[in-house]
Design a protein around this motif. Structure first.
Motif, PDB file in Angstrom:
ATOM      1  N   TYR A 169      -8.107 -16.476  -8.285  1.00 55.58           N
ATOM      2  CA  TYR A 169      -6.954 -15.827  -7.643  1.00 55.58           C
ATOM      3  C   TYR A 169      -6.836 -14.381  -8.110  1.00 55.58           C
ATOM      4  O   TYR A 169      -6.655 -13.466  -7.303  1.00 55.58           O
ATOM      5  CB  TYR A 169      -5.672 -16.589  -7.962  1.00 55.58           C
ATOM      6  N   GLU A 170      -6.963 -14.175  -9.422  1.00 54.99           N
ATOM      7  CA  GLU A 170      -6.832 -12.823  -9.964  1.00 54.99           C
ATOM      8  C   GLU A 170      -7.992 -11.931  -9.528  1.00 54.99           C
ATOM      9  O   GLU A 170      -7.800 -10.733  -9.284  1.00 54.99           O
ATOM     10  CB  GLU A 170      -6.752 -12.883 -11.495  1.00 54.99           C
ATOM     11  N   ILE A 171      -9.174 -12.497  -9.414  1.00 50.78           N
ATOM     12  CA  ILE A 171     -10.319 -11.715  -8.925  1.00 50.78           C
ATOM     13  C   ILE A 171     -10.048 -11.240  -7.504  1.00 50.78           C
ATOM     14  O   ILE A 171     -10.244 -10.063  -7.173  1.00 50.78           O
ATOM     15  CB  ILE A 171     -11.613 -12.538  -8.986  1.00 50.78           C
ATOM     16  N   GLY A 172      -9.580 -12.153  -6.631  1.00 50.30           N
ATOM     17  CA  GLY A 172      -9.272 -11.772  -5.260  1.00 50.30           C
ATOM     18  C   GLY A 172      -8.155 -10.744  -5.188  1.00 50.30           C
ATOM     19  O   GLY A 172      -8.214  -9.786  -4.408  1.00 50.30           O
ATOM     20  N   ARG A 173      -7.127 -10.933  -6.009  1.00 44.78           N
ATOM     21  CA  ARG A 173      -5.994 -10.003  -5.997  1.00 44.78           C
ATOM     22  C   ARG A 173      -6.418  -8.613  -6.445  1.00 44.78           C
ATOM     23  O   ARG A 173      -6.088  -7.605  -5.812  1.00 44.78           O
ATOM     24  CB  ARG A 173      -4.879 -10.523  -6.916  1.00 44.78           C
ATOM     25  N   ARG A 174      -7.181  -8.550  -7.538  1.00 41.57           N
ATOM     26  CA  ARG A 174      -7.584  -7.243  -8.064  1.00 41.57           C
ATOM     27  C   ARG A 174      -8.600  -6.553  -7.155  1.00 41.57           C
ATOM     28  O   ARG A 174      -8.629  -5.320  -7.061  1.00 41.57           O
ATOM     29  CB  ARG A 174      -8.147  -7.396  -9.477  1.00 41.57           C
ATOM     30  N   ALA A 175      -9.418  -7.338  -6.462  1.00 41.38           N
ATOM     31  CA  ALA A 175     -10.358  -6.744  -5.516  1.00 41.38           C
ATOM     32  C   ALA A 175      -9.605  -6.104  -4.356  1.00 41.38           C
ATOM     33  O   ALA A 175      -9.929  -4.988  -3.919  1.00 41.38           O
ATOM     34  CB  ALA A 175     -11.333  -7.800  -5.002  1.00 41.38           C
ATOM     35  N   ALA A 176      -8.573  -6.803  -3.857  1.00 41.37           N
ATOM     36  CA  ALA A 176      -7.754  -6.236  -2.774  1.00 41.37           C
ATOM     37  C   ALA A 176      -7.025  -4.988  -3.254  1.00 41.37           C
ATOM     38  O   ALA A 176      -6.940  -3.984  -2.534  1.00 41.37           O
ATOM     39  CB  ALA A 176      -6.760  -7.281  -2.270  1.00 41.37           C
ATOM     40  N   GLN A 177      -6.518  -5.042  -4.461  1.00 44.96           N
ATOM     41  CA  GLN A 177      -5.822  -3.872  -5.011  1.00 44.96           C
ATOM     42  C   GLN A 177      -6.775  -2.685  -5.117  1.00 44.96           C
ATOM     43  O   GLN A 177      -6.422  -1.551  -4.758  1.00 44.96           O
ATOM     44  CB  GLN A 177      -5.250  -4.204  -6.384  1.00 44.96           C
ATOM     45  N   ALA A 178      -7.987  -2.938  -5.591  1.00 42.40           N
ATOM     46  CA  ALA A 178      -8.949  -1.847  -5.774  1.00 42.40           C
ATOM     47  C   ALA A 178      -9.357  -1.222  -4.449  1.00 42.40           C
ATOM     48  O   ALA A 178      -9.457   0.006  -4.332  1.00 42.40           O
ATOM     49  CB  ALA A 178     -10.183  -2.364  -6.510  1.00 42.40           C
ATOM     50  N   VAL A 179      -9.574  -2.055  -3.428  1.00 50.76           N
ATOM     51  CA  VAL A 179     -10.028  -1.492  -2.154  1.00 50.76           C
ATOM     52  C   VAL A 179      -8.891  -0.756  -1.452  1.00 50.76           C
ATOM     53  O   VAL A 179      -9.104   0.301  -0.834  1.00 50.76           O
ATOM     54  CB  VAL A 179     -10.661  -2.575  -1.255  1.00 50.76           C
ATOM     55  N   ILE A 180      -7.659  -1.258  -1.563  1.00 47.00           N
ATOM     56  CA  ILE A 180      -6.526  -0.563  -0.942  1.00 47.00           C
ATOM     57  C   ILE A 180      -6.228   0.736  -1.691  1.00 47.00           C
ATOM     58  O   ILE A 180      -5.889   1.757  -1.082  1.00 47.00           O
ATOM     59  CB  ILE A 180      -5.299  -1.495  -0.876  1.00 47.00           C
ATOM     60  N   ASP A 181      -6.384   0.725  -3.015  1.00 45.88           N
ATOM     61  CA  ASP A 181      -6.261   1.982  -3.772  1.00 45.88           C
ATOM     62  C   ASP A 181      -7.282   3.006  -3.277  1.00 45.88           C
ATOM     63  O   ASP A 181      -6.985   4.195  -3.167  1.00 45.88           O
ATOM     64  CB  ASP A 181      -6.464   1.737  -5.263  1.00 45.88           C
ATOM     65  N   ALA A 182      -8.501   2.536  -2.979  1.00 45.34           N
ATOM     66  CA  ALA A 182      -9.538   3.442  -2.480  1.00 45.34           C
ATOM     67  C   ALA A 182      -9.185   3.955  -1.086  1.00 45.34           C
ATOM     68  O   ALA A 182      -9.378   5.133  -0.780  1.00 45.34           O
ATOM     69  CB  ALA A 182     -10.888   2.727  -2.447  1.00 45.34           C
ATOM     70  N   VAL A 183      -8.642   3.079  -0.226  1.00 42.54           N
ATOM     71  CA  VAL A 183      -8.237   3.497   1.116  1.00 42.54           C
ATOM     72  C   VAL A 183      -7.174   4.584   1.032  1.00 42.54           C
ATOM     73  O   VAL A 183      -7.215   5.596   1.741  1.00 42.54           O
ATOM     74  CB  VAL A 183      -7.706   2.292   1.924  1.00 42.54           C
ATOM     75  N   GLU A 184      -6.212   4.388   0.156  1.00 37.99           N
ATOM     76  CA  GLU A 184      -5.063   5.301   0.085  1.00 37.99           C
ATOM     77  C   GLU A 184      -5.225   6.374  -0.982  1.00 37.99           C
ATOM     78  O   GLU A 184      -4.297   7.155  -1.211  1.00 37.99           O
ATOM     79  CB  GLU A 184      -3.800   4.475  -0.166  1.00 37.99           C
ATOM     80  N   ARG A 185      -6.399   6.389  -1.634  1.00 40.04           N
ATOM     81  CA  ARG A 185      -6.708   7.429  -2.622  1.00 40.04           C
ATOM     82  C   ARG A 185      -5.609   7.535  -3.682  1.00 40.04           C
ATOM     83  O   ARG A 185      -5.175   8.622  -4.063  1.00 40.04           O
ATOM     84  CB  ARG A 185      -6.919   8.782  -1.931  1.00 40.04           C
ATOM     85  N   ARG A 186      -5.132   6.371  -4.156  1.00 39.61           N
ATOM     86  CA  ARG A 186      -4.006   6.364  -5.088  1.00 39.61           C
ATOM     87  C   ARG A 186      -4.416   6.751  -6.502  1.00 39.61           C
ATOM     88  O   ARG A 186      -3.630   7.296  -7.252  1.00 39.61           O
ATOM     89  CB  ARG A 186      -3.333   4.993  -5.085  1.00 39.61           C
ATOM     90  N   LYS A 187      -5.651   6.400  -6.891  1.00 41.12           N
ATOM     91  CA  LYS A 187      -6.087   6.728  -8.248  1.00 41.12           C
ATOM     92  C   LYS A 187      -7.607   6.695  -8.274  1.00 41.12           C
ATOM     93  O   LYS A 187      -8.237   6.108  -7.405  1.00 41.12           O
ATOM     94  CB  LYS A 187      -5.523   5.724  -9.259  1.00 41.12           C
ATOM     95  N   PRO A 188      -8.219   7.323  -9.284  1.00 38.67           N
ATOM     96  CA  PRO A 188      -9.682   7.301  -9.375  1.00 38.67           C
ATOM     97  C   PRO A 188     -10.191   5.876  -9.503  1.00 38.67           C
ATOM     98  O   PRO A 188      -9.552   5.015 -10.109  1.00 38.67           O
ATOM     99  CB  PRO A 188      -9.961   8.108 -10.655  1.00 38.67           C
TER     100      PRO A 188
END
Length: 375
Positions: free
Chosen positions: A333-352
């Motif tokens: 569950y945490e792997i899936g959650r963090r993967a979604a967080q990482a890709v959405i951060d990349a989409v929105e350029r929220r952090k390096p």
């Protein structure tokens, strides 16, 4: 400038327009700065500034003093996530899985879905059916179809590297989970497989075992997850003062096993390991560990009295077999959650981007492992 060639600022304009039109950049998302564009395209800041001015003039972006440039919402963007063509899929993340099985991937999907929805995104799920060709086709098609980003559960960490490298160089939002690529800087979210392999072997050593086998149906090089588990196993043997003998490592036999010969194949493997005085077996994953455990029980080999067996994954079946299987628990569950967080951060350029993200594991001790008692 040679006749017929576009000026440099026009190339920047075309690149940004394309990314807006396919949903790589979404409404109100910040795009690269003048300085970043100049570095990316190898041009002067005067050239990149002109490109941004032209994009603003044509209604693609708006600028905030002191903040940068942002994508301007256009009429076509309001047609909805699934309607129309321009910007049609700009808030959908694609999850690519090698196979569909509720017991194997449900927690990955649940973690990715819940985080995506909390951020106003939808998750689309695609299956490669263990086909490298289908994986490549999806990696090629989904960005062109306007999906915002991809979470990839790779078939292996040796297939389709050229596609992943192209997507990375094109700055397409892409994150892998379960595996990573050493030579490509694509971000990944994985269990701490090295630590898991180490913990399993270390526990067996604590129980008195000195001849511990490592069994993997695929080659060690095929997936980074299995490779790290094996390296963790080797490190635990070294730290415990034990030799890591090649005769106790069995790998890359999956092509030899089928539904008709499975029972006989694993029974023969168990006998070979016992002949080499193995008293414990560390398996690549639970499915293999359970096959080995069943082969022992069918041959009247006592588990754990004659041989201890430990798996990896904590699949549901591992808890309910005749001898409950000791295993390394992954927080899927945490792997899936963090993967979604990482890709959405990349989409929105929220952090390096953070290249390698490890999720902690836990050793789940059950009745399939016990103290070394023979000979």
């Amino acid at each position: 400038m040679e006749p017929g060639k576009k000026p440099l600022y026009a190339l920047i304009i075309d690149d940004i327009k394309r990314k807006i039109e396919v949903g790589r950049y979404i409404a109100d998302q910040q795009i690269p700065t003048e300085m970043e564009l100049a570095a990316q395209f190898g041009v002067s800041r005067i050239t990149s500034k002109r490109a941004l001015l032209e994009l603003e003039r044509s209604g693609y972006i708006y600028r905030k003093r002191g903040s940068g440039s942002f994508v301007k919402e256009r009429a076509g963007d309001k047609e909805g996530l699934l309607g129309g063509t321009s910007g049609a899929r700009q808030r959908i993340i694609s999850l690519i899985l090698p196979y569909m099985a509720a017991n194997g991937h449900l927690d990955y999907i649940r973690g990715a879905t819940e985080y995506s929805e909390s951020q106003g995104y939808y998750l689309s799920i695609h299956c490669t059916d263990w086909s490298p060709e289908k994986e490549k086709e999806l990696l090629t098609r989904l960005p062109k179809d306007g999906f915002s980003g991809i979470i990839l559960y790779p078939i292996s960490s040796i297939h389709n590297m050229e596609m992943l490298n192209l997507l990375y160089l094109d700055q397409y939002p892409l994150v892998t989970m379960d595996q990573y690529y050493d030579s490509i800087r694509v971000p990944s979210v994985c269990s701490d497989n090295f630590r898991g392999g180490y913990m399993a072997a270390h526990k067996l050593i604590q129980l008195g075992h000195r001849r511990i086998a490592f069994v993997s149906s695929i080659g060690i090089e095929y997936r980074s997850s299995v490779r790290d588990r094996y390296f963790g196993y080797c490190q635990a043997l070294k730290d415990g003062g034990l030799p890591s003998g090649a005769e106790l490592v069995i790998t890359d036999f999956y092509r030899q096993v089928n539904a008709d010969n499975k029972e006989a194949f694993y029974a023969e493997m168990i006998q070979k390991l016992l002949a080499k005085k193995a008293t414990a077996i560390q398996a690549e994953h639970d499915e293999l560990a359970l096959d080995l455990l069943r082969a022992c029980l069918a041959s009247n080999i006592q588990v754990p009295e004659q041989v201890s067996i430990v798996g990896f994954d904590d699949e549901e079946a591992s808890r309910h077999c005749d001898v409950p299987l000791a295993t390394v628990l992954q927080n899927k569950y945490e792997i899936g959650r963090r993967a979604a967080q990482a890709v959405i951060d990349a989409v929105e350029r929220r952090k390096p981007e953070e290249r390698r993200m490890l999720v902690p594991i836990q050793l789940q001790e059950r009745q399939s492992i016990g103290p070394y008692t023979c000979g």
